[in-house]
Design a protein around this motif. Structure first.
Motif, PDB file in Angstrom:
ATOM      1  N   THR A   7       0.617  -1.143   0.044  1.00  0.00           N
ATOM      2  CA  THR A   7      -0.070  -0.030  -0.096  1.00  0.00           C
ATOM      3  C   THR A   7       0.870   1.282  -0.030  1.00  0.00           C
ATOM      4  OG1 THR A   7       0.004  -0.052   2.228  1.00  0.00           O
ATOM      5  CG2 THR A   7      -1.916  -1.141   1.251  1.00  0.00           C
ATOM      6  N   ASP A   8       0.439   2.287  -0.915  1.00  0.00           N
ATOM      7  CA  ASP A   8       1.186   3.447  -0.923  1.00  0.00           C
ATOM      8  C   ASP A   8       0.378   4.445  -1.312  1.00  0.00           C
ATOM      9  OD1 ASP A   8       4.514   4.120  -0.854  1.00  0.00           O
ATOM     10  OD2 ASP A   8       3.242   5.523  -2.424  1.00  0.00           O
ATOM     11  N   ASN A   9       0.515   5.845  -1.104  1.00  0.00           N
ATOM     12  CA  ASN A   9      -0.200   6.735  -1.613  1.00  0.00           C
ATOM     13  C   ASN A   9       0.334   7.635  -2.875  1.00  0.00           C
ATOM     14  OD1 ASN A   9      -2.808   7.506  -0.630  1.00  0.00           O
ATOM     15  ND2 ASN A   9      -2.171   9.225   0.240  1.00  0.00           N
ATOM     16  N   TRP A  10       1.581   7.350  -3.143  1.00  0.00           N
ATOM     17  CA  TRP A  10       2.312   7.874  -4.187  1.00  0.00           C
ATOM     18  C   TRP A  10       2.851   6.973  -5.427  1.00  0.00           C
ATOM     19  CZ3 TRP A  10       3.274   8.622   1.014  1.00  0.00           C
ATOM     20  CH2 TRP A  10       2.552   9.823   1.438  1.00  0.00           C
ATOM     21  N   THR A  11       3.193   5.521  -5.192  1.00  0.00           N
ATOM     22  CA  THR A  11       3.900   4.725  -5.873  1.00  0.00           C
ATOM     23  C   THR A  11       3.047   3.480  -6.281  1.00  0.00           C
ATOM     24  OG1 THR A  11       5.864   5.541  -5.084  1.00  0.00           O
ATOM     25  CG2 THR A  11       5.829   3.523  -6.624  1.00  0.00           C
ATOM     26  N   SER A  12       2.815   3.233  -7.431  1.00  0.00           N
ATOM     27  CA  SER A  12       1.801   2.023  -7.469  1.00  0.00           C
ATOM     28  C   SER A  12       2.814   0.584  -7.353  1.00  0.00           C
ATOM     29  CB  SER A  12       1.522   1.975  -9.139  1.00  0.00           C
ATOM     30  OG  SER A  12       2.384   1.836  -9.969  1.00  0.00           O
ATOM     31  N   PHE A  13       2.000  -0.570  -7.295  1.00  0.00           N
ATOM     32  CA  PHE A  13       2.801  -1.699  -6.914  1.00  0.00           C
ATOM     33  C   PHE A  13       3.382  -1.869  -8.394  1.00  0.00           C
ATOM     34  CE2 PHE A  13       2.644  -6.574  -6.825  1.00  0.00           C
ATOM     35  CZ  PHE A  13       3.480  -6.713  -6.049  1.00  0.00           C
ATOM     36  N   VAL A  14       2.958  -1.665  -9.382  1.00  0.00           N
ATOM     37  CA  VAL A  14       3.892  -2.139 -10.600  1.00  0.00           C
ATOM     38  C   VAL A  14       5.004  -1.109 -10.513  1.00  0.00           C
ATOM     39  CG1 VAL A  14       3.623  -1.945 -12.991  1.00  0.00           C
ATOM     40  CG2 VAL A  14       1.537  -2.677 -11.869  1.00  0.00           C
ATOM     41  N   ASP A  15       4.734  -0.040 -10.436  1.00  0.00           N
ATOM     42  CA  ASP A  15       6.099   0.741 -10.328  1.00  0.00           C
ATOM     43  C   ASP A  15       7.193   0.032  -9.283  1.00  0.00           C
ATOM     44  OD1 ASP A  15       5.424   2.427 -12.462  1.00  0.00           O
ATOM     45  OD2 ASP A  15       4.519   3.985 -11.254  1.00  0.00           O
ATOM     46  N   TYR A  16       6.616  -0.099  -8.147  1.00  0.00           N
ATOM     47  CA  TYR A  16       7.465  -0.924  -7.201  1.00  0.00           C
ATOM     48  C   TYR A  16       8.222  -2.086  -7.583  1.00  0.00           C
ATOM     49  CZ  TYR A  16       9.276  -3.098  -3.029  1.00  0.00           C
ATOM     50  OH  TYR A  16       9.795  -3.961  -1.986  1.00  0.00           O
ATOM     51  N   ALA A  17       7.676  -2.817  -8.273  1.00  0.00           N
ATOM     52  CA  ALA A  17       8.047  -4.017  -9.053  1.00  0.00           C
ATOM     53  C   ALA A  17       9.294  -3.911  -9.759  1.00  0.00           C
ATOM     54  CB  ALA A  17       6.930  -4.921  -9.613  1.00  0.00           C
ATOM     55  N   MET A  18       9.276  -2.700 -10.465  1.00  0.00           N
ATOM     56  CA  MET A  18      10.410  -2.419 -11.453  1.00  0.00           C
ATOM     57  C   MET A  18      11.375  -1.500 -10.587  1.00  0.00           C
ATOM     58  SD  MET A  18       8.184  -1.036 -14.957  1.00  0.00           S
ATOM     59  CE  MET A  18       7.423   0.111 -13.915  1.00  0.00           C
ATOM     60  N   GLY A  19      11.442  -1.375  -9.182  1.00  0.00           N
ATOM     61  CA  GLY A  19      12.220  -0.750  -8.614  1.00  0.00           C
ATOM     62  C   GLY A  19      13.377  -1.841  -8.185  1.00  0.00           C
ATOM     63  N   GLU A  20      14.560  -1.167  -7.433  1.00  0.00           N
ATOM     64  CA  GLU A  20      15.636  -1.841  -6.848  1.00  0.00           C
ATOM     65  C   GLU A  20      15.131  -2.611  -5.458  1.00  0.00           C
ATOM     66  OE1 GLU A  20      17.641   1.657  -4.345  1.00  0.00           O
ATOM     67  OE2 GLU A  20      18.804   0.851  -6.288  1.00  0.00           O
ATOM     68  N   ASN A  21      14.270  -2.231  -4.769  1.00  0.00           N
ATOM     69  CA  ASN A  21      13.855  -3.087  -3.630  1.00  0.00           C
ATOM     70  C   ASN A  21      13.126  -4.223  -3.810  1.00  0.00           C
ATOM     71  OD1 ASN A  21      15.308  -1.229  -1.942  1.00  0.00           O
ATOM     72  ND2 ASN A  21      13.690   0.279  -2.011  1.00  0.00           N
ATOM     73  N   PHE A  22      12.362  -4.234  -4.915  1.00  0.00           N
ATOM     74  CA  PHE A  22      11.696  -5.464  -5.332  1.00  0.00           C
ATOM     75  C   PHE A  22      12.528  -6.816  -5.520  1.00  0.00           C
ATOM     76  CE2 PHE A  22       9.055  -8.231  -8.178  1.00  0.00           C
ATOM     77  CZ  PHE A  22       7.719  -8.253  -7.356  1.00  0.00           C
ATOM     78  N   PRO A  23      12.028  -7.765  -4.929  1.00  0.00           N
ATOM     79  CA  PRO A  23      10.761  -8.049  -4.544  1.00  0.00           C
ATOM     80  C   PRO A  23      10.547  -8.314  -2.874  1.00  0.00           C
ATOM     81  CG  PRO A  23      12.036 -10.100  -4.840  1.00  0.00           C
ATOM     82  CD  PRO A  23      13.115  -9.220  -5.159  1.00  0.00           C
ATOM     83  N   ASP A  24      11.457  -7.728  -2.248  1.00  0.00           N
ATOM     84  CA  ASP A  24      11.420  -7.529  -0.739  1.00  0.00           C
ATOM     85  C   ASP A  24       9.918  -6.937  -0.288  1.00  0.00           C
ATOM     86  OD1 ASP A  24      14.009  -8.808  -0.786  1.00  0.00           O
ATOM     87  OD2 ASP A  24      15.085  -6.665   0.018  1.00  0.00           O
ATOM     88  N   ALA A  25       9.524  -7.480   0.916  1.00  0.00           N
ATOM     89  CA  ALA A  25       8.454  -6.832   1.512  1.00  0.00           C
ATOM     90  C   ALA A  25       8.539  -6.694   2.884  1.00  0.00           C
ATOM     91  CB  ALA A  25       7.084  -7.994   1.040  1.00  0.00           C
ATOM     92  N   SER A  26       8.329  -5.843   3.483  1.00  0.00           N
ATOM     93  CA  SER A  26       8.166  -5.407   4.776  1.00  0.00           C
ATOM     94  C   SER A  26       7.386  -4.421   5.057  1.00  0.00           C
ATOM     95  CB  SER A  26       9.745  -5.073   5.164  1.00  0.00           C
ATOM     96  OG  SER A  26      10.045  -3.988   5.015  1.00  0.00           O
ATOM     97  N   ALA A  27       6.971  -4.284   6.382  1.00  0.00           N
ATOM     98  CA  ALA A  27       6.127  -3.252   7.122  1.00  0.00           C
ATOM     99  C   ALA A  27       6.789  -1.944   6.658  1.00  0.00           C
ATOM    100  CB  ALA A  27       5.850  -3.464   8.316  1.00  0.00           C
ATOM    101  N   MET A  28       8.182  -1.774   6.624  1.00  0.00           N
ATOM    102  CA  MET A  28       8.669  -0.453   6.328  1.00  0.00           C
ATOM    103  C   MET A  28       8.219   0.008   4.678  1.00  0.00           C
ATOM    104  SD  MET A  28      10.461   0.391   8.788  1.00  0.00           S
ATOM    105  CE  MET A  28      11.893   1.554   8.202  1.00  0.00           C
ATOM    106  N   LEU A  29       8.221  -0.804   4.000  1.00  0.00           N
ATOM    107  CA  LEU A  29       7.583  -0.562   2.449  1.00  0.00           C
ATOM    108  C   LEU A  29       6.145  -0.257   2.395  1.00  0.00           C
ATOM    109  CD1 LEU A  29      10.022  -3.048   0.877  1.00  0.00           C
ATOM    110  CD2 LEU A  29      10.513  -0.558   0.972  1.00  0.00           C
ATOM    111  N   GLY A  30       5.502  -0.487   3.515  1.00  0.00           N
ATOM    112  CA  GLY A  30       3.983  -0.330   3.508  1.00  0.00           C
ATOM    113  C   GLY A  30       3.249  -1.665   3.167  1.00  0.00           C
ATOM    114  N   CYS A  31       4.070  -2.812   3.462  1.00  0.00           N
ATOM    115  CA  CYS A  31       3.520  -4.110   2.957  1.00  0.00           C
ATOM    116  C   CYS A  31       2.916  -4.730   4.407  1.00  0.00           C
ATOM    117  CB  CYS A  31       4.582  -4.850   2.400  1.00  0.00           C
ATOM    118  SG  CYS A  31       5.280  -4.058   0.947  1.00  0.00           S
ATOM    119  N   GLY A  32       1.958  -5.524   4.165  1.00  0.00           N
ATOM    120  CA  GLY A  32       1.321  -6.556   4.931  1.00  0.00           C
ATOM    121  C   GLY A  32       1.936  -7.941   4.661  1.00  0.00           C
ATOM    122  N   THR A  33       2.694  -8.206   5.554  1.00  0.00           N
ATOM    123  CA  THR A  33       3.560  -9.775   5.020  1.00  0.00           C
ATOM    124  C   THR A  33       2.903 -11.028   5.718  1.00  0.00           C
ATOM    125  OG1 THR A  33       4.909  -9.315   6.840  1.00  0.00           O
ATOM    126  CG2 THR A  33       5.730  -8.073   5.012  1.00  0.00           C
TER     127      THR A  33
END
Length: 265
Positions: free
Chosen positions: A166-192
């Motif tokens: 979840t994010d108010n500025w960056t879509s999940f698709v854009d995140y999936a193309m970023g350097e932090n993908f595929p990591d998921a953590s609460a710091m990234l606004g993720c429910g794990t």
């Protein structure tokens, strides 16, 4: 989950809402439907998924537009991978369905609402897991619900088979193309450690000998339907009534079907 009684099993919290929480502008979710959850597909041939229905609860007074994209893929995985203690999203390709949906929470305040998304014949192999990736994107970060309200999809109580972003500025698709993908953590606004939403998968299949009434199971009701067909009733699925697969529907098929039920095969 219990698709007919979602309200009775709603127990979500902010990070337990899969696949979306309309409080934020952008949501991405991945859900793993394991073979045991898709057991009614066992024995069916040429299975094609036709639609996905989700139930959400309306607790807001907003009218929202969401650009929805659905990605489907088969996988042998039954859970999300963990690397150095961090859960990992799956990579995904091109969407199998997409469109703009008007989410009118105002007209459905306090109600359970069904959102249906058509899929153009996604072929699926029974025995595999089904990975569903779904994203809900607003036109801008202002197109979300009021801070005092939220409108989640219900969860089903099967924990650990879904993750949300979840994010108010960056879509999940854009995140999936970023350097932090595929990591998921609460710091990234993720429910794990979230739960599967209440979901209904619509599908067709070509043939399942013995499933005469077409309910996805072989039971005594199929014997009754087959007898009715032989007596001239316009009911059942002839393609599955030919239990012996000899091109003829006869009393021999009734006998064969009864033998199958008695043997437990």
């Amino acid at each position: 989950g219990d698709y007919s009684s979602p309200t009775e099993i709603y127990n979500g919290s902010y990070f337990d809402m899969a696949p979306t929480n309309f409080y934020l502008a952008h949501t991405g979710a991945q859900m793993i439907y394991t073979p045991d959850l898709l057991a009614d597909l066992d024995g069916k041939e040429n299975v094609k998924i036709k639609y996905l229905n989700f139930i959400y609860h309306s607790d807001s007074f907003e009218e929202l537009l969401r650009n929805v994209k659905v990605y489907l893929q088969e996988t042998d995985a039954t859970e999300f991978a963990v690397v150095e203690g961090v859960k990992q999203f799956f990579t995904f390709g091109e969407p199998v369905a997409e469109g703009q949906y008007e989410i009118n929470l105002l007209d459905n305040y306090g109600e359970d609402v069904e959102l249906s998304i058509e899929v153009p014949d996604f072929a699926f192999t029974p025995g595999k897991s089904l990975l569903v990736t779904i994203v809900f994107d607003a036109e801008d970060d202002d197109n979300c619900t009021m801070g005092s309200d939220y409108a989640p999809f219900y969860t089903s109580g099967i924990r650990g088979k879904a993750m949300t972003y979840t994010d108010n500025w960056t879509s999940f698709v854009d995140y999936a193309m970023g350097e932090n993908f595929p990591d998921a953590s609460a710091m990234l606004g993720c429910g794990t450690n979230v739960e599967l939403p209440v979901t209904e998968l619509g599908y067709t299949y070509e043939k399942m000998p013995g499933d005469v009434n077409g309910d996805g199971y072989i039971g005594i009701n199929d014997v009754t339907t087959l007898v009715d067909m032989l007596l001239g009733a316009d009911t059942g699925y002839p393609v599955n009534a030919d239990v012996l697969v000899d091109g003829i529907i006869s009393i021999s098929d009734v006998t064969a079907l009864v033998d199958v039920l008695l043997s437990g095969d």
